[in-house]
Design a protein around this motif. Structure first.
Motif, mmCIF file in Angstrom:
data_model
loop_
_atom_site.group_PDB
_atom_site.id
_atom_site.type_symbol
_atom_site.label_atom_id
_atom_site.label_comp_id
_atom_site.label_asym_id
_atom_site.label_seq_id
_atom_site.Cartn_x
_atom_site.Cartn_y
_atom_site.Cartn_z
ATOM 1 N N ASN A 56 0.716 -1.343 0.022
ATOM 2 C CA ASN A 56 -0.112 -0.019 -0.085
ATOM 3 C C ASN A 56 0.771 1.091 -0.015
ATOM 4 O O ASN A 56 0.573 2.372 0.472
ATOM 5 C CB ASN A 56 -0.954 0.006 1.126
ATOM 6 C CG ASN A 56 -1.990 -1.129 1.117
ATOM 7 O OD1 ASN A 56 -2.492 -1.564 0.000
ATOM 8 N ND2 ASN A 56 -2.196 -1.722 2.518
ATOM 9 N N LYS A 57 2.051 1.188 -0.442
ATOM 10 C CA LYS A 57 2.984 2.358 -0.566
ATOM 11 C C LYS A 57 3.206 2.473 -2.105
ATOM 12 O O LYS A 57 3.423 1.550 -2.987
ATOM 13 C CB LYS A 57 4.148 2.242 0.346
ATOM 14 C CG LYS A 57 3.702 2.228 1.786
ATOM 15 C CD LYS A 57 4.965 2.355 2.642
ATOM 16 C CE LYS A 57 4.487 2.421 4.338
ATOM 17 N NZ LYS A 57 5.792 2.588 5.226
ATOM 18 N N ASN A 58 3.745 3.638 -2.531
ATOM 19 C CA ASN A 58 4.031 4.033 -3.702
ATOM 20 C C ASN A 58 5.725 4.288 -3.747
ATOM 21 O O ASN A 58 6.278 4.609 -3.030
ATOM 22 C CB ASN A 58 3.273 5.269 -4.367
ATOM 23 C CG ASN A 58 1.968 5.150 -4.434
ATOM 24 O OD1 ASN A 58 1.251 5.415 -3.482
ATOM 25 N ND2 ASN A 58 1.454 4.440 -5.603
ATOM 26 N N LEU A 59 6.165 4.065 -5.064
ATOM 27 C CA LEU A 59 7.666 4.020 -5.296
ATOM 28 C C LEU A 59 8.255 5.525 -5.463
ATOM 29 O O LEU A 59 7.521 5.881 -6.616
ATOM 30 C CB LEU A 59 7.928 2.991 -6.227
ATOM 31 C CG LEU A 59 9.609 2.905 -6.339
ATOM 32 C CD1 LEU A 59 10.063 2.298 -5.246
ATOM 33 C CD2 LEU A 59 9.560 1.569 -7.655
ATOM 34 N N LEU A 60 9.054 5.847 -4.878
ATOM 35 C CA LEU A 60 9.621 7.157 -5.540
ATOM 36 C C LEU A 60 11.017 7.138 -5.380
ATOM 37 O O LEU A 60 11.869 6.262 -4.737
ATOM 38 C CB LEU A 60 9.096 8.486 -4.160
ATOM 39 C CG LEU A 60 8.128 9.245 -4.244
ATOM 40 C CD1 LEU A 60 6.896 8.598 -4.243
ATOM 41 C CD2 LEU A 60 8.065 10.224 -3.299
ATOM 42 N N LYS A 61 11.553 8.004 -6.260
ATOM 43 C CA LYS A 61 13.149 8.138 -6.387
ATOM 44 C C LYS A 61 13.599 9.447 -6.346
ATOM 45 O O LYS A 61 13.287 10.261 -7.228
ATOM 46 C CB LYS A 61 13.585 7.497 -7.676
ATOM 47 C CG LYS A 61 15.213 7.209 -7.832
ATOM 48 C CD LYS A 61 15.492 6.425 -9.275
ATOM 49 C CE LYS A 61 17.187 6.243 -9.080
ATOM 50 N NZ LYS A 61 17.473 5.521 -10.148
ATOM 51 N N VAL A 123 6.869 4.924 -0.128
ATOM 52 C CA VAL A 123 6.398 6.022 0.861
ATOM 53 C C VAL A 123 4.950 5.988 0.853
ATOM 54 O O VAL A 123 3.980 5.489 0.170
ATOM 55 C CB VAL A 123 6.853 7.420 0.442
ATOM 56 C CG1 VAL A 123 8.504 7.407 0.426
ATOM 57 C CG2 VAL A 123 6.531 7.767 -0.817
ATOM 58 N N ASP A 124 4.506 6.474 2.115
ATOM 59 C CA ASP A 124 2.973 6.666 2.293
ATOM 60 C C ASP A 124 2.555 7.919 1.306
ATOM 61 O O ASP A 124 3.132 9.138 1.545
ATOM 62 C CB ASP A 124 2.726 6.980 3.746
ATOM 63 C CG ASP A 124 1.288 7.182 4.241
ATOM 64 O OD1 ASP A 124 0.441 7.470 3.159
ATOM 65 O OD2 ASP A 124 0.774 7.208 5.282
ATOM 66 N N LEU A 125 1.797 7.867 0.446
ATOM 67 C CA LEU A 125 1.327 8.817 -0.491
ATOM 68 C C LEU A 125 0.425 9.957 0.395
ATOM 69 O O LEU A 125 0.635 11.116 -0.322
ATOM 70 C CB LEU A 125 0.355 8.376 -1.597
ATOM 71 C CG LEU A 125 0.050 9.163 -2.644
ATOM 72 C CD1 LEU A 125 1.088 9.504 -3.434
ATOM 73 C CD2 LEU A 125 -1.076 8.502 -3.528
ATOM 74 N N ARG A 126 0.048 10.009 1.314
ATOM 75 C CA ARG A 126 -0.562 10.999 2.095
ATOM 76 C C ARG A 126 0.411 11.793 2.388
ATOM 77 O O ARG A 126 -0.165 13.163 2.866
ATOM 78 C CB ARG A 126 -1.513 10.277 3.314
ATOM 79 C CG ARG A 126 -2.701 9.489 2.913
ATOM 80 C CD ARG A 126 -3.344 8.960 3.968
ATOM 81 N NE ARG A 126 -2.485 7.713 4.587
ATOM 82 C CZ ARG A 126 -2.965 6.732 5.458
ATOM 83 N NH1 ARG A 126 -4.243 6.956 5.897
ATOM 84 N NH2 ARG A 126 -2.227 5.638 5.674
ATOM 85 N N ARG A 127 1.518 11.419 2.706
ATOM 86 C CA ARG A 127 2.514 12.286 3.301
ATOM 87 C C ARG A 127 3.110 13.022 2.098
ATOM 88 O O ARG A 127 3.364 14.432 2.085
ATOM 89 C CB ARG A 127 3.703 11.797 3.946
ATOM 90 C CG ARG A 127 4.812 12.623 4.335
ATOM 91 C CD ARG A 127 5.710 11.730 5.202
ATOM 92 N NE ARG A 127 7.007 12.835 5.526
ATOM 93 C CZ ARG A 127 7.940 12.334 6.199
ATOM 94 N NH1 ARG A 127 8.125 10.795 6.647
ATOM 95 N NH2 ARG A 127 9.205 13.076 6.128
ATOM 96 N N TYR A 128 3.335 12.484 0.919
ATOM 97 C CA TYR A 128 4.158 13.112 -0.165
ATOM 98 C C TYR A 128 3.233 13.504 -1.409
ATOM 99 O O TYR A 128 3.642 14.257 -2.181
ATOM 100 C CB TYR A 128 5.245 11.955 -0.802
ATOM 101 C CG TYR A 128 6.368 11.646 0.207
ATOM 102 C CD1 TYR A 128 7.416 12.487 -0.006
ATOM 103 C CD2 TYR A 128 6.250 10.728 1.198
ATOM 104 C CE1 TYR A 128 8.651 12.145 0.716
ATOM 105 C CE2 TYR A 128 7.278 10.468 1.998
ATOM 106 C CZ TYR A 128 8.682 11.129 1.759
ATOM 107 O OH TYR A 128 9.501 10.805 2.610
#
Length: 406
Positions: A56-61, A123-128
């Motif tokens: 349930n988290k999305n990938l960021l770079k 990461v948690d999308l609600r934060r980013y």
């Protein structure tokens, strides 16, 4: 190029773009969901894009969304127990297919990371999300919500057999031929409302929130309820305020796939209760008060506001907040020393609804609306009165009743 988000553009030019997660930046192209051959070819095309999701988290770079070409999935496909792609839609500029896949199995297996995963984080999308472009945040939220729905519905609720993905991932069918039950993604609608009484709006806070945080009242719609019924019930349950149902009107909505909600925003008025004194703390009485002919009625409005009766199981506190104070908070203006008060950020529909309500209630636009409290150097006064006015007759009296350093 690993990050392909630049190929995503806004689908429409509507005001929905102002609300976080409301614009996925793609065409959903539902007509392709039942075309199995087309979907198979699309997921095999090296030009297609994939939004990876894990737990349930999305990938960021480097703080940016990682949306990859589908060919990169081949480097980890052997480590995925299930690689059923979910068709999200087509990019608006060149009709490139976009899919979501769950890559959690790869990380559970502890395999060697391919090069494209170096330097990435889930990461948690609600934060980013609020710091991303609208189309990127909306697309990642869409992918996250669909992946979570799949993970929570792996087995049939009728017979217990495993389900199989159908319609490009937008339905799940029981694998048992004697059952064949089909389920579709479901939403949990919740109402969130501006409850106003003249120039005041009702805000509440929960005990688990950080000190000083307040927001609009909200709650889930129950079975058998209309939106209007849910609004009246929630406000009365949480704050003891009766809503004038004839005043309820829809304003805006926000997808909230954490896990599967849809926030539906309304504006409504509280019923007057002339016999009840309001729960206005000294801090709320310190607001900018008009000094024209409406000043006396403003004072009477304060005394006639219906008194909140807070349900301790729902809220810790509920207060009537003046629009000028709320405007200052939303604008980021400094508050009097010792005052802790803040509201949800711009990512939340609550923030959006507050801004729109203030804009609607502003009768005259003039420079005095933007004047901030001024700090002065030395001394202490019991109160300070400042009169401000312009050449068009607009005027205000700024009254601070708490001791201030000057």
């Amino acid at each position: 190029m690993e990050r392909q988000a630049a190929r995503l553009t806004t689908e429409t030019g509507s005001t929905d773009q102002a609300i976080c997660f409301s614009d996925s930046g793609i065409k959903r192209a539902a007509e392709y969901r039942t075309q199995s051959s087309w979907l198979l070819n699309a997921f095999s095309s090296p030009d297609s894009l994939v939004v990876p999701v894990a737990r349930n988290k999305n990938l960021l770079k480097d703080g940016q969304p990682l949306i990859i070409p589908v060919c990169k999935v081949d480097t980890i496909r052997d480590h995925l127990q299930s690689c059923d792609p979910i068709f999200l839609g087509l990019t608006t500029n060149d009709d490139t297919p976009v899919f979501a896949i769950d890559v959690a199995d790869f990380f559970s297996a502890g395999g060697t990371k391919p090069m494209w995963l170096e330097g990435t984080e889930f990461v948690d999308l609600r934060r980013y999300g609020p710091n991303m472009k609208a189309s990127e945040a909306g697309l990642l939220a869409y992918a996250r919500g669909m992946i979570e729905w799949h993970s929570q519905n792996r087995f049939c609720g009728h017979c217990g057999m495993r389900k199989v993905s159908k319609d490009g991932g937008h339905s799940l069918k029981c694998s048992s031929e004697s059952c064949n039950a089909v389920v579709y993604p479901r939403l949990d609608p919740a109402v969130i409302m501006v409850i106003a009484d003249g120039d005041y709006v009702l805000l509440g806070r929960q005990s688990k929130w950080e000190p000083g945080r307040y927001s609009l009242l909200a709650g889930f719609v129950e079975i058998g309820e209309t939106f209007e019924m849910a609004i009246a019930r929630e406000v009365q349950e949480e704050a003891g305020i009766i809503v004038d149902r004839s005043s309820i009107r829809y304003f805006a909505s926000q997808p909230w796939p954490f896990p599967s909600s849809l926030m539906v925003g309304f504006l409504a008025s509280a019923e007057k209760n002339e016999s009840s004194a309001s729960k206005i703390s000294p801090m709320r009485r310190e607001q900018v008060v008009p000094i024209d002919n409406s000043s006396l009625s403003t004072i009477r409005d304060i005394d006639s506001l219906p008194k909140p009766a807070v349900n301790d199981n729902e809220l810790e506190d509920a207060q009537w907040i003046h629009k000028d104070f709320l405007r200052a908070v939303l604008s980021g203006n400094s508050l009097p020393p010792g005052v802790k008060f803040h509201v949800p950020g711009k990512y939340a529909i609550a923030h959006y609804l507050m801004e729109k309500w203030i804009a609607e209630t502003r009768c005259n636009n003039w420079a005095g609306d933007e004047i901030e409290t001024v700090q002065i150097d030395e001394g202490v006064f019991k109160y300070v009165l400042i009169r401000i006015h312009d050449n068009n007759g607009s005027q205000k009296l700024v009254r601070l009743t708490s001791p201030i350093i000057y």
